[in-house]
Motif scaffolding. Structure first.
Motif, PDB file in Angstrom:
ATOM      1  N   UNK A   5       4.717  -3.760  -3.963  1.00 56.37           N
ATOM      2  CA  UNK A   5       5.861  -3.100  -4.025  1.00 56.37           C
ATOM      3  C   UNK A   5       5.572  -1.934  -3.250  1.00 56.37           C
ATOM      4  N   UNK A   6       6.596  -1.413  -2.329  1.00 55.57           N
ATOM      5  CA  UNK A   6       6.306   0.074  -1.531  1.00 55.57           C
ATOM      6  C   UNK A   6       5.922   0.992  -2.618  1.00 55.57           C
ATOM      7  N   UNK A   7       5.299   2.069  -1.934  1.00 52.78           N
ATOM      8  CA  UNK A   7       4.885   3.197  -2.835  1.00 52.78           C
ATOM      9  C   UNK A   7       5.645   4.543  -2.201  1.00 52.78           C
ATOM     10  N   UNK A   8       6.474   4.974  -2.721  1.00 52.29           N
ATOM     11  CA  UNK A   8       7.430   5.952  -1.993  1.00 52.29           C
ATOM     12  C   UNK A   8       7.653   7.061  -2.842  1.00 52.29           C
ATOM     13  N   UNK A   9       7.219   8.383  -2.620  1.00 50.78           N
ATOM     14  CA  UNK A   9       7.515   9.435  -3.584  1.00 50.78           C
ATOM     15  C   UNK A   9       6.825   9.309  -4.772  1.00 50.78           C
ATOM     16  N   UNK A  10       5.850   8.770  -4.699  1.00 49.50           N
ATOM     17  CA  UNK A  10       5.019   8.444  -6.037  1.00 49.50           C
ATOM     18  C   UNK A  10       5.500   7.393  -7.108  1.00 49.50           C
ATOM     19  N   UNK A  11       6.671   6.660  -6.607  1.00 50.54           N
ATOM     20  CA  UNK A  11       6.970   5.650  -7.414  1.00 50.54           C
ATOM     21  C   UNK A  11       7.297   4.216  -6.747  1.00 50.54           C
ATOM     22  N   UNK A  12       7.109   3.173  -7.752  1.00 46.99           N
ATOM     23  CA  UNK A  12       7.479   1.908  -7.280  1.00 46.99           C
ATOM     24  C   UNK A  12       8.608   1.550  -7.840  1.00 46.99           C
ATOM     25  N   UNK A  13       9.193   0.460  -7.025  1.00 43.86           N
ATOM     26  CA  UNK A  13      10.620   0.149  -7.484  1.00 43.86           C
ATOM     27  C   UNK A  13      10.888  -1.377  -7.163  1.00 43.86           C
ATOM     28  N   UNK A  14      11.254  -2.290  -8.364  1.00 39.89           N
ATOM     29  CA  UNK A  14      11.310  -3.348  -8.412  1.00 39.89           C
ATOM     30  C   UNK A  14      12.854  -3.910  -8.534  1.00 39.89           C
ATOM     31  N   UNK A  15      13.213  -5.241  -7.825  1.00 40.16           N
ATOM     32  CA  UNK A  15      14.568  -5.894  -8.425  1.00 40.16           C
ATOM     33  C   UNK A  15      14.437  -6.983  -8.527  1.00 40.16           C
ATOM     34  N   UNK A  16      14.767  -7.388  -9.650  1.00 42.04           N
ATOM     35  CA  UNK A  16      14.409  -8.908  -9.948  1.00 42.04           C
ATOM     36  C   UNK A  16      15.724  -9.597 -10.091  1.00 42.04           C
ATOM     37  N   UNK A  17      15.783 -10.604  -9.669  1.00 43.31           N
ATOM     38  CA  UNK A  17      17.142 -11.299  -9.584  1.00 43.31           C
ATOM     39  C   UNK A  17      16.755 -12.831 -10.291  1.00 43.31           C
ATOM     40  N   UNK A  18      17.442 -13.319 -11.120  1.00 41.22           N
ATOM     41  CA  UNK A  18      17.188 -14.458 -12.037  1.00 41.22           C
ATOM     42  C   UNK A  18      18.320 -15.174 -12.441  1.00 41.22           C
ATOM     43  N   UNK A  19      18.320 -16.761 -12.055  1.00 37.98           N
ATOM     44  CA  UNK A  19      19.436 -17.178 -12.459  1.00 37.98           C
ATOM     45  C   UNK A  19      19.152 -18.664 -12.290  1.00 37.98           C
ATOM     46  N   UNK A  20      19.189 -19.364 -13.477  1.00 37.40           N
ATOM     47  CA  UNK A  20      19.204 -20.894 -13.475  1.00 37.40           C
ATOM     48  C   UNK A  20      20.383 -21.419 -12.927  1.00 37.40           C
ATOM     49  N   UNK A  21      20.641 -22.563 -13.071  1.00 31.20           N
ATOM     50  CA  UNK A  21      21.919 -23.122 -12.210  1.00 31.20           C
ATOM     51  C   UNK A  21      22.361 -24.446 -12.905  1.00 31.20           C
TER      52      UNK A  21
ATOM     53  N   UNK B 191      15.670 -18.335 -22.066  1.00 31.01           N
ATOM     54  CA  UNK B 191      14.249 -18.274 -21.947  1.00 31.01           C
ATOM     55  C   UNK B 191      13.737 -17.584 -21.047  1.00 31.01           C
ATOM     56  N   UNK B 192      14.309 -17.827 -19.745  1.00 29.40           N
ATOM     57  CA  UNK B 192      13.864 -17.150 -18.626  1.00 29.40           C
ATOM     58  C   UNK B 192      14.119 -15.622 -18.630  1.00 29.40           C
ATOM     59  N   UNK B 193      14.961 -15.268 -19.282  1.00 32.20           N
ATOM     60  CA  UNK B 193      15.257 -13.649 -19.335  1.00 32.20           C
ATOM     61  C   UNK B 193      14.235 -13.276 -20.376  1.00 32.20           C
ATOM     62  N   UNK B 194      13.987 -13.784 -21.506  1.00 40.03           N
ATOM     63  CA  UNK B 194      13.087 -13.341 -22.198  1.00 40.03           C
ATOM     64  C   UNK B 194      11.646 -13.307 -21.780  1.00 40.03           C
ATOM     65  N   UNK B 195      11.254 -14.412 -20.660  1.00 41.37           N
ATOM     66  CA  UNK B 195       9.972 -14.455 -20.314  1.00 41.37           C
ATOM     67  C   UNK B 195      10.022 -13.039 -19.163  1.00 41.37           C
ATOM     68  N   UNK B 196      10.853 -12.969 -18.273  1.00 40.46           N
ATOM     69  CA  UNK B 196      10.898 -11.985 -17.276  1.00 40.46           C
ATOM     70  C   UNK B 196      10.706 -10.647 -18.122  1.00 40.46           C
ATOM     71  N   UNK B 197      11.492 -10.346 -18.942  1.00 40.46           N
ATOM     72  CA  UNK B 197      11.328  -9.082 -19.837  1.00 40.46           C
ATOM     73  C   UNK B 197      10.007  -8.947 -20.445  1.00 40.46           C
ATOM     74  N   UNK B 198       9.407 -10.121 -20.903  1.00 45.20           N
ATOM     75  CA  UNK B 198       7.908  -9.861 -21.398  1.00 45.20           C
ATOM     76  C   UNK B 198       7.287  -9.545 -20.240  1.00 45.20           C
ATOM     77  N   UNK B 199       7.215 -10.367 -19.242  1.00 40.41           N
ATOM     78  CA  UNK B 199       6.220  -9.973 -18.094  1.00 40.41           C
ATOM     79  C   UNK B 199       6.437  -8.436 -17.709  1.00 40.41           C
ATOM     80  N   UNK B 200       7.803  -8.026 -17.802  1.00 39.13           N
ATOM     81  CA  UNK B 200       7.910  -6.697 -17.362  1.00 39.13           C
ATOM     82  C   UNK B 200       7.193  -5.573 -18.307  1.00 39.13           C
TER      83      UNK B 200
END
Ligand SMILES: [Zn+2]
Length: 239
Positions: free
Chosen positions: A89-105, A184-193
């Motif tokens: 992730x880029x390091x800008x102004x002392x912070x890092x920012x992440x955008x997580x998109x997740x969708x089963x189909x 399941x996917x939402x719980x797993x992403x939030x757990x990893x975060x």
């Protein structure tokens, strides 16, 4: 019933997937300080080529993306994968920012038939998500092979994870199984975060839902949990 009727009944609030990405991205950029030059976007969808337009839409807003893809969008990237996300992730102004998109189909036929999708070059409908449909068939046969098959790694992990999520006293249909994959996917992403990110110096957004393939190759998206965490404070996002 028609596609539109089933879509609004089963997925209230669903919209064109490009609009979903557009609206969420505008809110993140306008209200929460996320920009393509200071944030890394990550996308987790199924490997199915039908799912690719979501990644393309995200890339149009956020430049190159980190792939979290797997069969049925199960979150199997793990702590090592998330460590890579963190170090990229880029390091800008002392912070890092992440955008997580997740969708089963899932496919939804012209009459709202769950799972049906008309692929180019096929005489009739095929299944989406195929991985979930294969697991569903096993469930309904009453014989589930839960051994870990190293020649079928993702499907083995999918079955093991979804068995934790399901109440097998009532066999699911494809809609219910897709919702279980989403949960399941939402719980797993939030757990990893939670395990890997530090809100004191890292901001992130979680933009999730279920991708729906309708007639005429048009993708919709039902919005699920959508929020940003900035400076440790959570802001809900309405796409
Ligand atoms: Zn799939």
């Amino acid at each position: 019933m028609s596609f539109d009727e089933v879509l609004s009944e089963q997925f209230p609030g669903a919209m064109l997937e490009a609009d979903f990405v557009d609206r969420c991205s505008r809110v993140l950029r306008g209200a929460h300080g996320f920009r393509p030059d200071n944030a890394l976007a990550c996308v987790g969808v199924c490997r199915d080529e039908l799912c690719r337009p979501l990644s393309v839409a995200v890339q149009a807003h956020w430049q190159e993306t980190f792939s979290l893809h797997s069969l049925a969008a199960m979150v199997i990237v793990g702590k090592t994968g998330f460590a890579a996300v963190r170090s990229h992730a880029p390091q800008v102004d002392g912070r890092e920012r992440y955008v997580f998109f997740f969708a089963p189909h899932m496919g939804l036929g012209p009459g709202g038939e769950p799972g049906d999708v008309q692929r180019i070059g096929h005489a009739g409908p095929t299944a989406a998500c195929g991985a979930l449909a294969a697991f569903l068939a096993e469930l309904h046969r009453g014989r589930i092979d839960v051994r870990f098959d190293r020649h079928d790694i993702e499907q083995s992990l999918l079955k093991q994870r979804l068995l934790e999520e399901l109440d097998l006293r009532r066999l699911p249909n494809l809609l219910a199984l897709t919702r279980a994959a989403y949960a399941a996917g939402l719980a797993d992403i939030e757990g990893l975060i939670e395990d890997t990110l530090d809100p004191a110096r890292q901001d992130y957004a979680v933009l999730t839902g279920i991708q729906i393939h309708g007639p005429e190759h048009v993708n919709h998206l039902w919005p699920g949990a959508c929020y940003a965490v900035v400076g440790g404070q959570r802001f809900d996002i309405t796409p």
